[in-house]
Design an enzyme around this catalytic site. Structure first.
Site, mmCIF file in Angstrom:
data_model
loop_
_atom_site.group_PDB
_atom_site.id
_atom_site.type_symbol
_atom_site.label_atom_id
_atom_site.label_comp_id
_atom_site.label_asym_id
_atom_site.label_seq_id
_atom_site.Cartn_x
_atom_site.Cartn_y
_atom_site.Cartn_z
ATOM 1 N N GLY A 144 -18.287 -15.823 1.314
ATOM 2 C CA GLY A 144 -16.885 -16.177 1.081
ATOM 3 C C GLY A 144 -16.633 -17.553 0.501
ATOM 4 O O GLY A 144 -15.496 -18.010 0.470
ATOM 5 N N SER B 39 -12.823 -23.676 -0.260
ATOM 6 C CA SER B 39 -12.939 -22.497 0.611
ATOM 7 C C SER B 39 -13.249 -22.914 2.044
ATOM 8 O O SER B 39 -14.055 -23.827 2.275
ATOM 9 C CB SER B 39 -14.107 -21.607 0.140
ATOM 10 O OG SER B 39 -13.864 -21.084 -1.141
ATOM 11 N N ASP C 19 -20.328 -8.025 -3.804
ATOM 12 C CA ASP C 19 -18.921 -7.630 -3.731
ATOM 13 C C ASP C 19 -18.806 -6.674 -2.553
ATOM 14 O O ASP C 19 -19.369 -5.579 -2.578
ATOM 15 C CB ASP C 19 -18.509 -6.947 -5.045
ATOM 16 C CG ASP C 19 -17.030 -6.584 -5.045
ATOM 17 O OD1 ASP C 19 -16.477 -6.321 -3.952
ATOM 18 O OD2 ASP C 19 -16.430 -6.558 -6.138
ATOM 19 N N VAL C 20 -18.086 -7.082 -1.515
ATOM 20 C CA VAL C 20 -18.080 -6.287 -0.276
ATOM 21 C C VAL C 20 -17.251 -5.012 -0.393
ATOM 22 O O VAL C 20 -17.236 -4.201 0.532
ATOM 23 C CB VAL C 20 -17.603 -7.115 0.946
ATOM 24 C CG1 VAL C 20 -18.558 -8.259 1.247
ATOM 25 C CG2 VAL C 20 -16.170 -7.610 0.760
ATOM 26 N N ILE D 203 -13.821 -13.701 4.122
ATOM 27 C CA ILE D 203 -13.423 -12.912 2.953
ATOM 28 C C ILE D 203 -12.123 -12.178 3.245
ATOM 29 O O ILE D 203 -11.968 -11.586 4.310
ATOM 30 C CB ILE D 203 -14.543 -11.888 2.633
ATOM 31 C CG1 ILE D 203 -15.761 -12.607 2.050
ATOM 32 C CG2 ILE D 203 -14.033 -10.799 1.695
ATOM 33 C CD1 ILE D 203 -16.957 -11.700 1.819
ATOM 34 N N ALA E 63 -5.702 -9.252 -0.846
ATOM 35 C CA ALA E 63 -4.588 -8.297 -0.947
ATOM 36 C C ALA E 63 -4.017 -8.405 -2.352
ATOM 37 O O ALA E 63 -4.084 -9.472 -2.978
ATOM 38 C CB ALA E 63 -3.509 -8.609 0.079
ATOM 39 N N TYR F 97 3.267 -12.798 4.516
ATOM 40 C CA TYR F 97 1.857 -12.494 4.825
ATOM 41 C C TYR F 97 1.621 -10.980 4.803
ATOM 42 O O TYR F 97 0.534 -10.496 4.480
ATOM 43 C CB TYR F 97 1.454 -13.119 6.167
ATOM 44 C CG TYR F 97 -0.036 -13.319 6.320
ATOM 45 C CD1 TYR F 97 -0.748 -14.122 5.436
ATOM 46 C CD2 TYR F 97 -0.735 -12.695 7.349
ATOM 47 C CE1 TYR F 97 -2.114 -14.305 5.572
ATOM 48 C CE2 TYR F 97 -2.104 -12.877 7.496
ATOM 49 C CZ TYR F 97 -2.788 -13.680 6.607
ATOM 50 O OH TYR F 97 -4.136 -13.849 6.754
ATOM 51 N N LYS G 130 -5.493 -8.295 9.234
ATOM 52 C CA LYS G 130 -6.079 -9.219 10.215
ATOM 53 C C LYS G 130 -6.013 -8.632 11.623
ATOM 54 O O LYS G 130 -6.901 -8.898 12.447
ATOM 55 C CB LYS G 130 -5.372 -10.579 10.165
ATOM 56 C CG LYS G 130 -5.590 -11.357 8.867
ATOM 57 C CD LYS G 130 -7.056 -11.660 8.611
ATOM 58 C CE LYS G 130 -7.258 -12.690 7.511
ATOM 59 N NZ LYS G 130 -8.657 -12.768 7.068
ATOM 60 N N THR H 59 -6.003 -23.113 0.076
ATOM 61 C CA THR H 59 -7.214 -22.640 -0.609
ATOM 62 C C THR H 59 -6.770 -21.710 -1.736
ATOM 63 O O THR H 59 -5.571 -21.396 -1.848
ATOM 64 C CB THR H 59 -8.110 -21.839 0.362
ATOM 65 O OG1 THR H 59 -7.358 -20.712 0.827
ATOM 66 C CG2 THR H 59 -8.573 -22.663 1.544
ATOM 67 N N SER I 62 -7.101 -18.504 -2.003
ATOM 68 C CA SER I 62 -6.438 -17.311 -1.457
ATOM 69 C C SER I 62 -5.037 -17.648 -0.961
ATOM 70 O O SER I 62 -4.094 -16.884 -1.175
ATOM 71 C CB SER I 62 -7.219 -16.748 -0.273
ATOM 72 O OG SER I 62 -8.449 -16.270 -0.712
HETATM 73 P P1 NAD Z 1 -10.909 -18.544 -0.522
HETATM 74 O O1 NAD Z 1 -10.126 -17.984 -1.650
HETATM 75 O O2 NAD Z 1 -11.579 -19.840 -0.731
HETATM 76 O O3 NAD Z 1 -11.972 -17.488 0.039
HETATM 77 C C1 NAD Z 1 -11.753 -16.104 -0.009
HETATM 78 C C2 NAD Z 1 -13.068 -15.497 -0.385
HETATM 79 O O4 NAD Z 1 -12.995 -14.068 -0.349
HETATM 80 C C3 NAD Z 1 -13.510 -15.866 -1.803
HETATM 81 O O5 NAD Z 1 -14.816 -16.422 -1.773
HETATM 82 C C4 NAD Z 1 -13.533 -14.537 -2.541
HETATM 83 O O6 NAD Z 1 -14.529 -14.480 -3.555
HETATM 84 C C5 NAD Z 1 -13.858 -13.619 -1.381
HETATM 85 N N1 NAD Z 1 -13.626 -12.208 -1.698
HETATM 86 C C6 NAD Z 1 -12.437 -11.571 -1.958
HETATM 87 N N2 NAD Z 1 -12.681 -10.280 -2.263
HETATM 88 C C7 NAD Z 1 -14.035 -10.096 -2.177
HETATM 89 C C8 NAD Z 1 -14.898 -9.003 -2.397
HETATM 90 N N3 NAD Z 1 -14.440 -7.796 -2.789
HETATM 91 N N4 NAD Z 1 -16.239 -9.180 -2.229
HETATM 92 C C9 NAD Z 1 -16.737 -10.382 -1.858
HETATM 93 N N5 NAD Z 1 -15.966 -11.462 -1.652
HETATM 94 C C10 NAD Z 1 -14.627 -11.317 -1.818
HETATM 95 O O7 NAD Z 1 -9.818 -18.641 0.674
HETATM 96 P P2 NAD Z 1 -9.979 -19.037 2.196
HETATM 97 O O8 NAD Z 1 -8.613 -19.435 2.608
HETATM 98 O O9 NAD Z 1 -11.115 -19.950 2.398
HETATM 99 O O10 NAD Z 1 -10.257 -17.627 2.891
HETATM 100 C C11 NAD Z 1 -11.389 -17.378 3.703
HETATM 101 C C12 NAD Z 1 -10.982 -16.572 4.927
HETATM 102 O O11 NAD Z 1 -10.183 -17.409 5.769
HETATM 103 C C13 NAD Z 1 -10.142 -15.354 4.634
HETATM 104 O O12 NAD Z 1 -10.500 -14.311 5.527
HETATM 105 C C14 NAD Z 1 -8.736 -15.833 4.944
HETATM 106 O O13 NAD Z 1 -7.854 -14.779 5.262
HETATM 107 C C15 NAD Z 1 -9.043 -16.683 6.155
HETATM 108 N N6 NAD Z 1 -7.995 -17.619 6.552
HETATM 109 C C16 NAD Z 1 -7.473 -18.488 5.655
HETATM 110 C C17 NAD Z 1 -6.462 -19.357 6.049
HETATM 111 C C18 NAD Z 1 -5.845 -20.302 5.062
HETATM 112 O O14 NAD Z 1 -4.724 -20.770 5.312
HETATM 113 N N7 NAD Z 1 -6.487 -20.632 3.958
HETATM 114 C C19 NAD Z 1 -5.999 -19.355 7.380
HETATM 115 C C20 NAD Z 1 -6.583 -18.464 8.282
HETATM 116 C C21 NAD Z 1 -7.574 -17.595 7.855
#
Ligand code: NAD
Length: 255
Positions: free
Chosen positions: A13, A19, A64-65, A92, A95, A155, A162, A193, A195
């Site tokens: 991820g 990230s 790619d998951v 990861i 949406a 969201y 989630k 980030t 996402s």
């Molecule tokens: P990010 O965009 O840096 O990371 C998301 C990752 O998901 C990316 O590396 C992307 O390549 C990967 N991804 C998406 N589809 C994929 C697929 N089909 N195959 C493989 N990889 C795939 O954003 P982030 O905020 O670091 O998100 C990481 C996790 O943290 C996520 O689960 C997100 O929901 C969670 N999260 C984020 C926050 C926030 O505010 N940023 C808060 C709580 C939880």
């Protein structure tokens, strides 16, 4: 002694240095873990290779998951190279943009499928595969958010994904516990980030947290990294099936 000396952890991820997975990888590496990082596809490869270069002995692999074949191929390649894992980090989620932009009641069947598949089912698939490479037991970790249990503006379907992810943590913990494998989630406070930028009005969520969270600040990704290092280590050996909030206390608030 560093917490994770002689431990090997697969981190899925990282897309760039913002990230959460990057902050987690940095904390795990600081604690002595050997890292394997995955990237989603060719477009992400170069950046993730640059990120990995900062961590001693880290290796990178595509995955790619959303593809069963790619998940199987990743773990088959790790196994063929004799890699044994002590930990896995699943960071990861995905949406479709339109499902985060309009009313939740308009969520399409396909939008629901994609969000649940990539953001929740994928953890089950990689947990099962990783468990096969954990002869000494280990620690599996995923990332979740408060939108699983409260209505957070925009969201939407990601909150439903989630909720499924957190339930999966508990079922996986029950299945894998007898093999010495622990399964937990970190519920992180909002962090800017790539996402998060897909969520409309995300900045107003950050402002609200900064003003109202008991610790009066937004989450620093390094705080998530340190909590992940704890959950990957023996310090948390009695903890499984848990959602640990790393959000400066925001989740305890009522109206
Ligand atoms: P990010 O965009 O840096 O990371 C998301 C990752 O998901 C990316 O590396 C992307 O390549 C990967 N991804 C998406 N589809 C994929 C697929 N089909 N195959 C493989 N990889 C795939 O954003 P982030 O905020 O670091 O998100 C990481 C996790 O943290 C996520 O689960 C997100 O929901 C969670 N999260 C984020 C926050 C926030 O505010 N940023 C808060 C709580 C939880």
């Amino acid at each position: 002694m560093p917490l994770l000396e002689n431990r090997t952890v697969l981190v899925m991820g990282v897309v760039n240095r913002w990230s959460l997975a990057h902050a987690i990888a940095a904390a795990l590496a600081r604690e002595g873990a050997r890292l394997h990082l995955t990237y989603q596809g060719e477009r992400q490869r170069e950046t993730v290779e640059q990120v990995a270069a900062a961590f001693p002995q880290a290796r990178t692999w595509p995955c790619d998951v959303a593809s069963d074949e790619q998940v199987q191929a990743l773990f088959a390649r790790l196994a063929s190279e004799g890699v044994e894992l002590d930990g896995l980090v699943h960071s990861i989620a995905f949406a479709q943009r339109e499902d985060l932009d309009r009313a939740f009641e308009l969520t399409s069947r396909e939008g629901f499928r994609v969000a649940l598949d990539v953001s929740a089912y994928s953890f089950i698939a990689v947990a099962h595969a990783a468990a096969g490479l954990m002869p000494r037991g280990g620690s599996l970790l995923t990332l979740t958010y408060l939108g699983s249990e409260r209505v957070v503006r925009n969201y939407n379907v990601m909150g439903v994904a989630k909720a499924a992810l957190e339930a999966s943590v508990r079922y996986l913990a029950a299945d894998l516990g007898p093999r010495g494998i622990r399964v937990n989630a970190i519920s992180a406070g909002p962090v800017k980030t790539a996402s998060a930028r897909g969520i409309r009005d995300f900045t107003s969520i950050l402002d609200q947290v900064a003003q109202r969270a008991p610790l009066r600040r937004i989450t620093d990704p390094a705080e998530v990294g340190d909590a992940a290092a704890f959950l990957a280590s023996d310090l948390s050996r009695g903890i499984t099936g848990e959602v640990l909030y790393v959000d400066n206390g925001y989740h305890i608030l009522g109206v």
